[in-house]
Design a protein around this motif. Structure first.
Motif, mmCIF file in Angstrom:
data_model
loop_
_atom_site.group_PDB
_atom_site.id
_atom_site.type_symbol
_atom_site.label_atom_id
_atom_site.label_comp_id
_atom_site.label_asym_id
_atom_site.label_seq_id
_atom_site.Cartn_x
_atom_site.Cartn_y
_atom_site.Cartn_z
ATOM 1 N N GLN A 231 0.831 -1.208 0.000
ATOM 2 C CA GLN A 231 0.000 0.000 0.000
ATOM 3 C C GLN A 231 0.865 1.256 0.000
ATOM 4 O OE1 GLN A 231 -3.172 0.228 -0.630
ATOM 5 N NE2 GLN A 231 -3.275 -1.993 -0.777
ATOM 6 N N TRP A 232 1.982 1.223 0.698
ATOM 7 C CA TRP A 232 2.921 2.343 0.733
ATOM 8 C C TRP A 232 3.410 2.637 -0.695
ATOM 9 C CZ3 TRP A 232 4.949 4.881 5.174
ATOM 10 C CH2 TRP A 232 6.050 5.706 4.950
ATOM 11 N N LYS B 47 2.020 1.658 -3.561
ATOM 12 C CA LYS B 47 0.901 2.092 -4.407
ATOM 13 C C LYS B 47 0.630 3.578 -4.234
ATOM 14 C CE LYS B 47 -1.775 -2.139 -4.967
ATOM 15 N NZ LYS B 47 -3.074 -2.793 -4.724
ATOM 16 N N TYR B 48 0.673 4.044 -3.001
ATOM 17 C CA TYR B 48 0.449 5.459 -2.731
ATOM 18 C C TYR B 48 1.552 6.302 -3.377
ATOM 19 C CZ TYR B 48 -0.813 9.711 -0.263
ATOM 20 O OH TYR B 48 -1.200 11.000 0.037
ATOM 21 N N ARG C 136 0.949 6.483 -7.077
ATOM 22 C CA ARG C 136 -0.172 7.360 -7.374
ATOM 23 C C ARG C 136 0.276 8.825 -7.328
ATOM 24 N NH1 ARG C 136 -5.450 6.754 -3.857
ATOM 25 N NH2 ARG C 136 -4.313 8.149 -2.486
ATOM 26 N N LEU D 158 -1.061 10.181 3.321
ATOM 27 C CA LEU D 158 -0.502 8.832 3.394
ATOM 28 C C LEU D 158 -1.141 8.038 4.526
ATOM 29 C CD1 LEU D 158 1.576 6.641 2.658
ATOM 30 C CD2 LEU D 158 3.225 7.846 4.097
ATOM 31 N N HIS E 198 -4.612 6.979 3.579
ATOM 32 C CA HIS E 198 -4.562 5.872 2.617
ATOM 33 C C HIS E 198 -4.245 4.551 3.320
ATOM 34 C CE1 HIS E 198 -3.714 3.809 -1.186
ATOM 35 N NE2 HIS E 198 -2.663 3.292 -0.564
ATOM 36 N N HIS F 77 -6.893 1.416 3.707
ATOM 37 C CA HIS F 77 -6.638 0.175 2.974
ATOM 38 C C HIS F 77 -6.205 -0.971 3.878
ATOM 39 C CE1 HIS F 77 -6.812 2.825 -0.527
ATOM 40 N NE2 HIS F 77 -7.060 1.724 -1.212
#
Length: 114
Positions: free
Chosen positions: A4-5, A7-8, A11, A56, A59, A63
């Motif tokens: 997830q880190w 992916k952020y 993005r 962050l 997010h 998630h």
């Protein structure tokens, strides 16, 4: 968490926030319980990081379904990025972005070893 880190960070990079993307990817964050620590090279990087930290955190908390997550920023002036790039690495990255760079290299007889 690391997925997830990343992916952020991607993005942010896609939106044009390349500096923030590089700060997120400069070093792997370390997870201890619900606390995430990241090591940055200087105070300026820490300030830039802290500007985006709420986004962050939102997010990651959303998630990962964990609203207890916190982020600690550690400044290490002697920090060295793990990423080292030689000329071939840089060329490969530029070639990924724009394959026409090969035409430029051959047209002008550019050599990577020079």
């Amino acid at each position: 968490m690391l997925l997830q880190w990343t992916k952020y960070a991607q993005r942010l990079g896609d939106k044009g926030y390349k500096i923030m993307e590089s700060l997120l990817l400069i070093n792997d964050p370390v997870l201890k319980g619900t606390s995430i620590s990241i090591e940055l090279p200087n105070e300026g990087s820490k300030l830039d990081f802290e500007k985006e930290m709420n986004g962050l955190l939102g997010h990651l908390r959303g998630h990962l379904h964990n609203h207890d997550i916190t982020i600690e920023v550690i400044v290490n002036e002697s920090f060295e990025s793990r990423k080292t790039f030689n000329d071939q690495d840089r060329y490969n990255r530029l070639h990924e972005i724009n394959p026409n760079i090969e035409l430029l290299r051959t047209t002008f007889g550019l050599d990577l070893d020079a």
